[in-house]
Design a protein around this motif. Structure first.
Motif, PDB file in Angstrom:
ATOM      1  N   GLY A 236       0.841  -1.180   0.000  1.00 51.39           N
ATOM      2  CA  GLY A 236       0.000   0.000   0.000  1.00 51.39           C
ATOM      3  C   GLY A 236       0.879   1.234   0.000  1.00 51.39           C
ATOM      4  O   GLY A 236       1.962   1.252   0.602  1.00 51.39           O
ATOM      5  N   ARG A 237       0.443   2.284  -0.685  1.00 53.01           N
ATOM      6  CA  ARG A 237       1.228   3.513  -0.749  1.00 53.01           C
ATOM      7  C   ARG A 237       0.742   4.487   0.323  1.00 53.01           C
ATOM      8  O   ARG A 237      -0.414   4.909   0.307  1.00 53.01           O
TER       9      ARG A 237
ATOM     10  N   GLU B  15      -4.042   3.557  -3.194  1.00 51.83           N
ATOM     11  CA  GLU B  15      -3.708   2.559  -4.206  1.00 51.83           C
ATOM     12  C   GLU B  15      -2.663   1.586  -3.678  1.00 51.83           C
ATOM     13  O   GLU B  15      -1.992   1.839  -2.678  1.00 51.83           O
ATOM     14  N   TRP B  16      -2.554   0.459  -4.388  1.00 51.94           N
ATOM     15  CA  TRP B  16      -1.477  -0.487  -4.149  1.00 51.94           C
ATOM     16  C   TRP B  16      -0.452  -0.351  -5.269  1.00 51.94           C
ATOM     17  O   TRP B  16      -0.798  -0.011  -6.408  1.00 51.94           O
TER      18      TRP B  16
ATOM     19  N   ASN C   2      -6.571   0.093  -7.304  1.00 49.04           N
ATOM     20  CA  ASN C   2      -6.739   1.030  -6.203  1.00 49.04           C
ATOM     21  C   ASN C   2      -8.032   0.716  -5.464  1.00 49.04           C
ATOM     22  O   ASN C   2      -8.767  -0.210  -5.847  1.00 49.04           O
ATOM     23  N   ALA C   3      -8.316   1.473  -4.417  1.00 49.13           N
ATOM     24  CA  ALA C   3      -9.494   1.180  -3.597  1.00 49.13           C
ATOM     25  C   ALA C   3     -10.770   1.222  -4.413  1.00 49.13           C
ATOM     26  O   ALA C   3     -11.704   0.430  -4.184  1.00 49.13           O
ATOM     27  N   LEU C   4     -10.845   2.119  -5.404  1.00 46.12           N
ATOM     28  CA  LEU C   4     -12.076   2.279  -6.184  1.00 46.12           C
ATOM     29  C   LEU C   4     -12.184   1.274  -7.330  1.00 46.12           C
ATOM     30  O   LEU C   4     -13.155   1.313  -8.094  1.00 46.12           O
ATOM     31  N   THR C   5     -11.187   0.371  -7.432  1.00 42.33           N
ATOM     32  CA  THR C   5     -11.364  -0.779  -8.329  1.00 42.33           C
ATOM     33  C   THR C   5     -12.607  -1.563  -7.924  1.00 42.33           C
ATOM     34  O   THR C   5     -13.277  -2.174  -8.762  1.00 42.33           O
TER      35      THR C   5
END
Length: 318
Positions: A47-48, A62-63, A82-85
Motif C-alpha cells: 500500500g502507498r 492505491e497499491w 486502487n481502492a475504487l477498483t
C-alpha cells in the motif's frame, strides 16, 4: 569546475547502493507488504502511504507492485489497482495478500465499504501478477456486519490467503479477533461458516504458510506491535505458541509482515519507519532472510539496513 559532476556522480552511486538495502524503496512510502514467488521472480505488493509529514491518519488510495529477480534490485510496475477498483468501496487501500491458482492471480484486500459501515474485504483477479486487477465478484467477500466479536469497525482487515496441498484454500483475517473461512475452488466465495481462532495477544496482520509438514501461523501481537507465531499440524491448528520473531519498531506502531520461500531460501517482508520523515503514517517496506532451526522453529529476525544477500534466479531477467 569538476566538483559538481563528481558530486552528482557520488549521489547517484549512493542512491544505487541504497536501492539494494532496506528500506527497499526510497522514493515512496510503502506499507503492508504482500509477496508472491512466481516463475523465478518475486512480486511485492504494498500500500502507498501518502500522508503529509504532519498527518494524523492513513492516506492510502492505491497499491503498488514491484518485482525482483535477485531480492536486491527491484523493478517498479506501477499501480495494479486502487481502492475504487471495487465499485462498492469508497476509500482506503489497506493491507492485502495474493495467491495464484489455475493461472490466475487473486488479490484479497481491505477497503472501506460505501454502504455497509466499516472495513470490508474484497477480492480482485488478474491474468498477470502485475495487473491490471478487476473486481472478481462485484461485492465484498467479508463485511463488518458479518462478524460480531467486537464493536469496532475495523475488525475485518488484513486478509491472508493460503492454499493447502490438497487444494483447499483458506482466508484468515481480523483485528483483535482472528477469523478464517474456507474458500471454494473459485477462490471468491466462502465455503462454510466463519471460524474464530485464539492465539496469544492477537492484534492483526495474520499470515499462514507451510514448511515441510508444519503449518506456521504468524501475526502482529500487542500494540506497538511485534511479530509472533505458532505452529500446528494443519491449516486450522491446533496451534502451539512459539514466541516472538521480530521486535516492535522504534517509531511506527505497526509492523505488518509476509513470509515466502524463493529460490531455496525463506524471506520475511515487513515495514518500518527508516526513511527520512517516516513515521506512523509514512512507512517503508523492508525484507530479511528468515532462518529455521533444526527443530523447525523460526530464529529471531533482527531488522537490518543491509537486507538479505542477493539470490538470483536462473533465467530471470529484468
Amino acid at each position: 569546475m569538476f566538483k559538481k559532476p563528481l558530486a552528482v556522480a557520488a549521489i547517484a552511486l549512493l542512491a544505487g547502493a541504497a536501492q539494494a538495502g532496506n528500506p527497499l524503496f526510497k522514493d515512496k512510502f510503502t506499507a503492508d507488504p504482500a509477496a508472491l514467488s512466481d516463475n523465478g521472480r518475486v512480486y511485492l505488493y504494498v500500500g502507498r502511504d501518502e500522508a503529509p509529514v504532519d498527518g494524523k491518519d492513513y492516506v492510502m488510495k492505491e497499491w503498488l507492485v514491484y518485482s525482483s529477480c535477485d531480492m536486491k534490485n527491484w523493478k517498479a510496475h506501477g499501480s495494479p489497482l486502487n481502492a475504487l477498483t471495487f465499485g462498492w468501496a469508497k476509500k482506503d487501500a489497506w493491507a492485502a495478500d495474493i495467491t495464484k491458482r489455475n493461472g490466475k492471480y487473486y488479490f484479497y484486500s481491505t477497503v472501506e465499504h460505501n454502504s455497509i459501515p466499516g472495513k470490508a474485504i474484497g477480492v480482485a483477479v488478474s491474468d498477470s501478477p502485475t495487473g491490471p486487477f478487476k473486481d472478481a465478484r462485484g461485492s465484498a467477500i467479508i463485511t463488518n456486519d458479518m462478524t460480531r466479536e467486537t464493536d469496532i469497525s475495523w475488525d475485518d482487515i488484513d486478509p491472508t490467503v493460503f492454499i493447502d496441498d490438497n487444494g483447499q484454500a483458506y482466508l484468515y483475517w481480523g483485528n483483535q479477533v482472528l477469523k478464517y473461512i474456507k474458500l471454494k475452488p473459485n477462490m471468491i466465495e466462502a465455503d462454510g461458516p466463519i471460524h474464530t481462532v485464539a492465539v496469544p495477544h492477537f492484534t492483526e496482520a495474520a499470515y499462514l504458510h507451510k514448511r515441510k509438514d508444519t503449518y506456521y501461523l504468524s501475526w502482529s501481537r500487542e500494540f506497538p506491535e511485534e511479530t509472533a507465531y505458532s505452529t500446528g499440524p494443519s491449516a486450522t491448528g491446533p496451534w502451539t505458541y512459539r514466541g516472538v520473531i521480530m521486535s516492535k519498531n522504534a517509531v511506527v506502531k505497526t509492523i505488518h509482515h509476509a513470509i515466502i520461500e524463493h529460490n531455496g531460501k525463506s524471506y520475511i517482508f515487513y515495514h518500518n519507519d527508516k526513511l527520512p520523515t517516516g513515521g506512523e503514517y509514512r512507512r517503508s517496506a523492508a525484507v530479511e532472510e528468515l532462518h529455521y532451526n533444526p527443530d523447525g522453529t523460526i530464529r529471531f529476525i533482527p531488522q537490518t539496513a543491509e537486507g538479505p544477500a542477493a539470490n538470483a534466479s536462473p533465467g530471470c531477467q529484468d
